[in-house]
Design an enzyme around this catalytic site. Sequence first.
Site, mmCIF file in Angstrom:
data_model
loop_
_atom_site.group_PDB
_atom_site.id
_atom_site.type_symbol
_atom_site.label_atom_id
_atom_site.label_comp_id
_atom_site.label_asym_id
_atom_site.label_seq_id
_atom_site.Cartn_x
_atom_site.Cartn_y
_atom_site.Cartn_z
ATOM 1 N N ASP A 1 89.411 58.526 -6.865
ATOM 2 C CA ASP A 1 90.489 57.765 -7.327
ATOM 3 C C ASP A 1 90.087 56.517 -7.860
ATOM 4 O O ASP A 1 89.189 55.652 -7.462
ATOM 5 C CB ASP A 1 91.404 57.517 -6.286
ATOM 6 C CG ASP A 1 92.768 56.851 -6.645
ATOM 7 O OD1 ASP A 1 93.671 57.372 -6.973
ATOM 8 O OD2 ASP A 1 92.688 55.626 -6.743
ATOM 9 N N TYR B 1 95.108 64.062 -1.761
ATOM 10 C CA TYR B 1 96.431 63.570 -1.896
ATOM 11 C C TYR B 1 97.427 64.066 -1.245
ATOM 12 O O TYR B 1 98.315 63.628 -0.362
ATOM 13 C CB TYR B 1 96.540 63.103 -3.276
ATOM 14 C CG TYR B 1 97.775 61.974 -3.208
ATOM 15 C CD1 TYR B 1 97.537 60.702 -3.236
ATOM 16 C CD2 TYR B 1 99.116 62.552 -3.318
ATOM 17 C CE1 TYR B 1 98.764 59.857 -3.224
ATOM 18 C CE2 TYR B 1 100.401 61.846 -3.653
ATOM 19 C CZ TYR B 1 100.121 60.506 -3.670
ATOM 20 O OH TYR B 1 101.212 59.437 -3.455
ATOM 21 N N TRP C 1 91.061 65.710 -5.950
ATOM 22 C CA TRP C 1 91.942 64.272 -5.978
ATOM 23 C C TRP C 1 93.280 64.804 -5.317
ATOM 24 O O TRP C 1 93.855 64.361 -4.711
ATOM 25 C CB TRP C 1 91.986 63.655 -7.305
ATOM 26 C CG TRP C 1 92.848 62.149 -7.098
ATOM 27 C CD1 TRP C 1 92.517 61.062 -6.724
ATOM 28 C CD2 TRP C 1 94.349 62.123 -6.956
ATOM 29 N NE1 TRP C 1 93.455 60.252 -6.818
ATOM 30 C CE2 TRP C 1 94.642 60.964 -6.851
ATOM 31 C CE3 TRP C 1 95.232 63.310 -7.445
ATOM 32 C CZ2 TRP C 1 95.959 60.552 -6.844
ATOM 33 C CZ3 TRP C 1 96.495 62.813 -7.503
ATOM 34 C CH2 TRP C 1 97.087 61.578 -7.235
#
Length: 528
Positions: A485, A469, A465
Amino acid sequence: MSIERSKGESWTFADIARFEAGRFRTSIARLDPVAQRFSYDEGVKLTDLDWRVCSRARLSRDARFDGKFFIGVLTTRIYCRSICPARPSKESNVIYFATAAAAAAAGFRPCLRCRPECSPGTPAWLGTPSTVSRALRLIGEGGLEDGGVEALAERLGVGSRHLRRLFLQHLGATPIAVVHTHRLHFAKKLIDETTLPMTQVAIASGFGCVRRFNAAIRKVYHRTPTQVRKLVRQTGTQARNQYLFSLGFRPPFDWRTMLAFLAARATPGVEAVEDGSYRRSISFNGRHGYFEISLDEERNALAARVQFPDPAALFFIVERIRAMFDLNADWADIAKSLKADPTLSRRLEARPGLRLPGCWNGFELAVRAILGQQISVKGATTLAGRIVRVFGEPFVASRRLTHLFPRPEVLADAKLTTVGLPRSRAETIRALALAVKEKQISFEGILDESSFLSRLSEIPGIGRWTAQYVAMRALGDPDAFPAGDRALVRALGLGNPQELERRAEAWRPWRAYAAMYLWSCPAKAERG
Ligand SMILES: [Zn+2]
């Protein structure tokens, strides 16, 4: 050949989609008999845009095509943007170029009315993992300053002749010509939009010496730099070391939603969102300053007020702001592929023009991403503010900008648990800071995204994640996607991240934009 005039016609996205879908996917250079004179090789493909699309965009002065191609006027030998206010020439008198550099290389001079230097960048290369797009990225970061094309080619792992061939093939100009046009455009911006002395303009735009700068401007504009400056009426006076730039984008641009996204994540003391503008403190090569960005809707531009002591850094700062606010994106093109998904389609209609917010500094963004793991955005913002108060360098730029974000050297030794971080998160941030301090990880000049991300993921506590990101917001990868997410899974009413990942396959290569839409437009936007 006959041209369908588009006077009084209004365009829909469906029109553009139909044209761009490749119904006439022949290259402009080959279609136009006059144009062939300007081809470098037989069958050079200058752009995927059909000349009919270019023609309609030109005649209707369509801002959505600004920067996607340039118009060379054969009678005047001047090149223009699609939005040029001058009376349009006859179709037989124009030729289309994919890039400004290609127009310049073919002997055309930039128009003084529509100012090609102010157009948004070429979108076709954003995020594509090709040698050309990597080269353009490096040039944007100030590459080719030291070592020239040879060094650039070496960094990219290709021969300089091959690089030259690729540039000619895809951009219609050599790497040197592309850099020269870039430099010249920036010099013109500084001449027009600042009161910097010409000696400083020469240095800031990378000409090295005033003589070369003067010669280049004279050659292209048939005027001295001072005469060029006299052509624009500058309004207002600028404070010392303060510059006001107008940075163009292709409409639509959803400034409000982007600002709301940034506001929720603004690190107290370092960033502030007030009265419709975004402000932050910045540090570059040991010097400090700040900038403030607001929307200039009338000009399809963002107004950037930059306060910085060293004008030589302006090129870097302006390029970084352009990337941070995603000004080169071609939203119409992105929307075209995403709207096939009904959930996204409703959001795209409700909020046209949403962009992918980037960042000023990759390290800072990565720290924010780690802080955001498994806690609310608000909670992460509070923690970031505490870190800044304790470990950041005081720098008062305005009431709400009081600090610079802490440097990696400082966070590598910081006792982060004292500001309320869980031990594991504190360790991850310290390990990241140490890796950056020791140059094992660098957020600048990234050539190979996947090897960068795998190095980043070796740090304990940085999972998929976080890496995705970071890829979204620090590298500007339009296809990065934080599949794990939970907010995204919920927004689509899915059961688990695996289902989300499968659904997202259809959104390639724009998955990051899809994520932005799902995060930023709550379900009520669907109903309303
Ligand atoms: Zn023009």
